[in-house]
Design an enzyme around this catalytic site. Sequence first.
Site, PDB file in Angstrom:
ATOM      1  N   GLU A 170       0.838  -1.204   0.000  1.00 49.00           N
ATOM      2  CA  GLU A 170       0.000   0.000   0.000  1.00 49.00           C
ATOM      3  C   GLU A 170       0.870   1.249   0.000  1.00 49.00           C
ATOM      4  O   GLU A 170       1.901   1.292   0.662  1.00 49.00           O
ATOM      5  CB  GLU A 170      -0.892  -0.032   1.263  1.00 49.00           C
ATOM      6  CG  GLU A 170      -1.850   1.126   1.396  1.00 49.00           C
ATOM      7  CD  GLU A 170      -2.736   1.017   2.654  1.00 49.00           C
ATOM      8  OE1 GLU A 170      -3.128  -0.117   3.035  1.00 49.00           O
ATOM      9  OE2 GLU A 170      -3.021   2.065   3.246  1.00 49.00           O
ATOM     10  N   ASP A 180       0.324   5.414   0.548  1.00 47.65           N
ATOM     11  CA  ASP A 180      -0.705   6.343   1.034  1.00 47.65           C
ATOM     12  C   ASP A 180      -0.319   7.805   0.970  1.00 47.65           C
ATOM     13  O   ASP A 180       0.791   8.162   1.386  1.00 47.65           O
ATOM     14  CB  ASP A 180      -0.971   6.106   2.538  1.00 47.65           C
ATOM     15  CG  ASP A 180      -1.527   4.750   2.856  1.00 47.65           C
ATOM     16  OD1 ASP A 180      -2.314   4.238   2.066  1.00 47.65           O
ATOM     17  OD2 ASP A 180      -1.156   4.209   3.916  1.00 47.65           O
ATOM     18  N   GLU A 183      -2.255  10.674   3.052  1.00 43.71           N
ATOM     19  CA  GLU A 183      -3.357  10.927   3.977  1.00 43.71           C
ATOM     20  C   GLU A 183      -3.270  12.387   4.394  1.00 43.71           C
ATOM     21  O   GLU A 183      -2.233  12.837   4.888  1.00 43.71           O
ATOM     22  CB  GLU A 183      -3.269  10.010   5.202  1.00 43.71           C
ATOM     23  CG  GLU A 183      -3.575   8.570   4.847  1.00 43.71           C
ATOM     24  CD  GLU A 183      -3.473   7.622   6.024  1.00 43.71           C
ATOM     25  OE1 GLU A 183      -4.361   6.784   6.186  1.00 43.71           O
ATOM     26  OE2 GLU A 183      -2.481   7.720   6.778  1.00 43.71           O
ATOM     27  N   GLN A 222       0.397  13.129   5.368  1.00 42.14           N
ATOM     28  CA  GLN A 222       1.109  11.947   5.845  1.00 42.14           C
ATOM     29  C   GLN A 222       1.244  10.953   4.696  1.00 42.14           C
ATOM     30  O   GLN A 222       0.268  10.677   3.994  1.00 42.14           O
ATOM     31  CB  GLN A 222       0.333  11.318   7.001  1.00 42.14           C
ATOM     32  CG  GLN A 222       0.892   9.987   7.458  1.00 42.14           C
ATOM     33  CD  GLN A 222       0.356   9.566   8.825  1.00 42.14           C
ATOM     34  OE1 GLN A 222       0.662  10.180   9.838  1.00 42.14           O
ATOM     35  NE2 GLN A 222      -0.440   8.524   8.851  1.00 42.14           N
ATOM     36  N   THR A 223       2.451  10.435   4.517  1.00 43.97           N
ATOM     37  CA  THR A 223       2.644   9.372   3.523  1.00 43.97           C
ATOM     38  C   THR A 223       3.087   8.118   4.255  1.00 43.97           C
ATOM     39  O   THR A 223       3.685   8.183   5.328  1.00 43.97           O
ATOM     40  CB  THR A 223       3.699   9.759   2.465  1.00 43.97           C
ATOM     41  OG1 THR A 223       4.894  10.150   3.127  1.00 43.97           O
ATOM     42  CG2 THR A 223       3.205  10.882   1.578  1.00 43.97           C
ATOM     43  N   ASN A 224       2.750   6.977   3.662  1.00 37.66           N
ATOM     44  CA  ASN A 224       3.144   5.713   4.276  1.00 37.66           C
ATOM     45  C   ASN A 224       3.357   4.681   3.174  1.00 37.66           C
ATOM     46  O   ASN A 224       2.793   4.812   2.074  1.00 37.66           O
ATOM     47  CB  ASN A 224       2.061   5.245   5.265  1.00 37.66           C
ATOM     48  CG  ASN A 224       2.577   4.270   6.313  1.00 37.66           C
ATOM     49  OD1 ASN A 224       3.728   3.841   6.280  1.00 37.66           O
ATOM     50  ND2 ASN A 224       1.712   3.911   7.253  1.00 37.66           N
ATOM     51  N   GLU A 278       5.646   6.062   8.375  1.00 38.74           N
ATOM     52  CA  GLU A 278       5.042   7.371   8.158  1.00 38.74           C
ATOM     53  C   GLU A 278       6.073   8.500   8.026  1.00 38.74           C
ATOM     54  O   GLU A 278       7.050   8.533   8.755  1.00 38.74           O
ATOM     55  CB  GLU A 278       4.111   7.749   9.320  1.00 38.74           C
ATOM     56  CG  GLU A 278       2.909   6.848   9.484  1.00 38.74           C
ATOM     57  CD  GLU A 278       3.162   5.639  10.369  1.00 38.74           C
ATOM     58  OE1 GLU A 278       4.337   5.416  10.765  1.00 38.74           O
ATOM     59  OE2 GLU A 278       2.200   4.918  10.672  1.00 38.74           O
ATOM     60  N   ASP A 292      -9.712  10.171  16.505  1.00 35.42           N
ATOM     61  CA  ASP A 292      -8.958   9.562  17.599  1.00 35.42           C
ATOM     62  C   ASP A 292      -7.449   9.766  17.429  1.00 35.42           C
ATOM     63  O   ASP A 292      -6.686   9.591  18.369  1.00 35.42           O
ATOM     64  CB  ASP A 292      -9.298   8.063  17.721  1.00 35.42           C
ATOM     65  CG  ASP A 292      -9.133   7.314  16.410  1.00 35.42           C
ATOM     66  OD1 ASP A 292      -9.331   7.921  15.333  1.00 35.42           O
ATOM     67  OD2 ASP A 292      -8.794   6.115  16.458  1.00 35.42           O
ATOM     68  N   GLY A 316      -2.562  15.002  17.265  1.00 36.59           N
ATOM     69  CA  GLY A 316      -2.420  13.761  18.028  1.00 36.59           C
ATOM     70  C   GLY A 316      -3.723  13.224  18.607  1.00 36.59           C
ATOM     71  O   GLY A 316      -3.701  12.414  19.534  1.00 36.59           O
ATOM     72  N   ARG A 344      10.288   5.470  19.179  1.00 38.54           N
ATOM     73  CA  ARG A 344       9.246   4.552  18.741  1.00 38.54           C
ATOM     74  C   ARG A 344       9.772   3.148  18.469  1.00 38.54           C
ATOM     75  O   ARG A 344       9.110   2.161  18.750  1.00 38.54           O
ATOM     76  CB  ARG A 344       8.619   5.123  17.461  1.00 38.54           C
ATOM     77  CG  ARG A 344       7.547   4.273  16.841  1.00 38.54           C
ATOM     78  CD  ARG A 344       7.010   4.998  15.615  1.00 38.54           C
ATOM     79  NE  ARG A 344       6.049   4.230  14.881  1.00 38.54           N
ATOM     80  CZ  ARG A 344       5.602   4.573  13.679  1.00 38.54           C
ATOM     81  NH1 ARG A 344       6.050   5.681  13.112  1.00 38.54           N
ATOM     82  NH2 ARG A 344       4.723   3.830  13.047  1.00 38.54           N
TER      83      ARG A 344
HETATM   84  C1  NAG Z   1      -2.621  21.569  13.185  1.00 36.09           C
HETATM   85  O1  NAG Z   1      -2.212  22.807  13.705  1.00 36.09           O
HETATM   86  C2  NAG Z   1      -1.358  22.716  14.799  1.00 36.09           C
HETATM   87  C3  NAG Z   1      -1.099  24.125  15.292  1.00 36.09           C
HETATM   88  O2  NAG Z   1      -0.555  24.924  14.268  1.00 36.09           O
HETATM   89  C4  NAG Z   1      -0.079  22.000  14.399  1.00 36.09           C
HETATM   90  O3  NAG Z   1       0.749  21.817  15.533  1.00 36.09           O
HETATM   91  C5  NAG Z   1      -0.421  20.641  13.815  1.00 36.09           C
HETATM   92  O4  NAG Z   1       0.762  20.020  13.320  1.00 36.09           O
HETATM   93  C6  NAG Z   1      -1.401  20.833  12.661  1.00 36.09           C
HETATM   94  N1  NAG Z   1      -1.759  19.609  11.972  1.00 36.09           N
HETATM   95  C7  NAG Z   1      -2.290  18.511  12.516  1.00 36.09           C
HETATM   96  C8  NAG Z   1      -2.691  17.429  11.600  1.00 36.09           C
HETATM   97  O5  NAG Z   1      -2.481  18.365  13.706  1.00 36.09           O
END
Ligand code: NAG
Length: 283
Positions: A95, A97, A99, A112-114, A124, A188, A193, A273
């Site tokens: 796969e 990706d 994303e 994000q690529t994977n 990732e 989630d 995060g 990790r």
């Molecule tokens: C969303 O915005 C925050 C604050 O700028 C950043 O830290 C984060 O990397 C951005 N993207 C995602 C997917 O959380």
Amino acid sequence: MSSFVIVFLILSMLLNTGVGVNFTDVFESSWAPDHIAVVGDQVTLSLDSASGCGFESKFKYLFGKASAQIKLVKGDSAGTVIAFYMSSEGANHDELDFEFLGNVSGEPYLVQTNVYVNGTGDREQRHGLWFDPTVDFHTYSFFWNHHSIIFSVDDIPIRVFKNKEKKGVPYPKNQGMGIYGSLWNADDWATQGGRVKTNWSHSPFVTTFRSFEIDACDLSGEDTIAAGAKCGKLAQFLWDKPAKKRLEKSKKRQFKMVQNKYLVYDYCKDTARFTQMPKECLY
Ligand SMILES: *[C@@H]1O[C@H](CO)[C@@H](O)[C@H](O)[C@H]1NC(C)=O
Ligand SMILES: *[C@@H]1O[C@H](CO)[C@@H](O)[C@H](O)[C@H]1NC(C)=O
Ligand SMILES: *[C@@H]1O[C@H](CO)[C@@H](O)[C@H](O)[C@H]1NC(C)=O
Ligand SMILES: *[C@@H]1O[C@H](CO)[C@@H](O)[C@H](O)[C@H]1NC(C)=O
């Protein structure tokens, strides 16, 4: 026919990449067709609290190039993920990706690529972008041959996964992959995060794909092994020409620039990790 006409025809054959595809000819919905709208060559996916949705190609491909133009979710996209990916089937699948991880209004998307090989991913990388991907369409593409897999944004390579089989690193080369697009709720993990959840009062979340191009070795309608042998023949196809063995100089410069300025996460640097770094990170 005059020789002028013949030369013209040959030239136009060579120049005509002929890779643009009609969405309805090549793709079908794979999930929640009532959330997918196809108008001309544009396909719009929407996500609400009831469902996301997705589409998939009717065919599988082994090596080649595939791209789409995508406009990402505007405004608050926190918690949502748009995926544009290639995948084979089964537990030991391969796969590739893209994303697109949404964010709250005014905060940047991350890409994000994977890469999964034989069922194993965990590779990732995450990049920021040098433009706002929610305002206009931009082109996201996969290039895949025996030597490397290149993920590009507007023809600028952002990731190169090299064939390091000689060092014992598995490389996808035996399984045909379909081409997929989807939009779903992933609050989630996707945004900051997983701390920021999808705000359903801003739904439906909407993304549009268009201008699909596929120039790849098509495995459809043939016995897979015979087709695989056909696709595996070096130098028969554009993507296997000697010039495609490595990035050209100007692309290499762009790639370095993106790695320096826009790479925000690389699994190969994540020593917390992995107790043992993946083999491809060591060479
Ligand atoms: C969303 O915005 C925050 C604050 O700028 C950043 O830290 C984060 O990397 C951005 N993207 C995602 C997917 O959380
Ligand atoms: C795509 O093909 C379908 C039939 O296969 C046709 O109805 C449709 O008009 C085509 N769309 C475009 C944008 O050419
Ligand atoms: C793929 O993984 C399976 C175990 O899940 C293993 O048995 C097989 O040898 C692997 N194939 C390749 C080509 O590495
Ligand atoms: C969700 O969006 C609504 C409308 O913009 C806003 O009033 C509300 O505070 C948001 N909820 C959260 C948890 O941010």
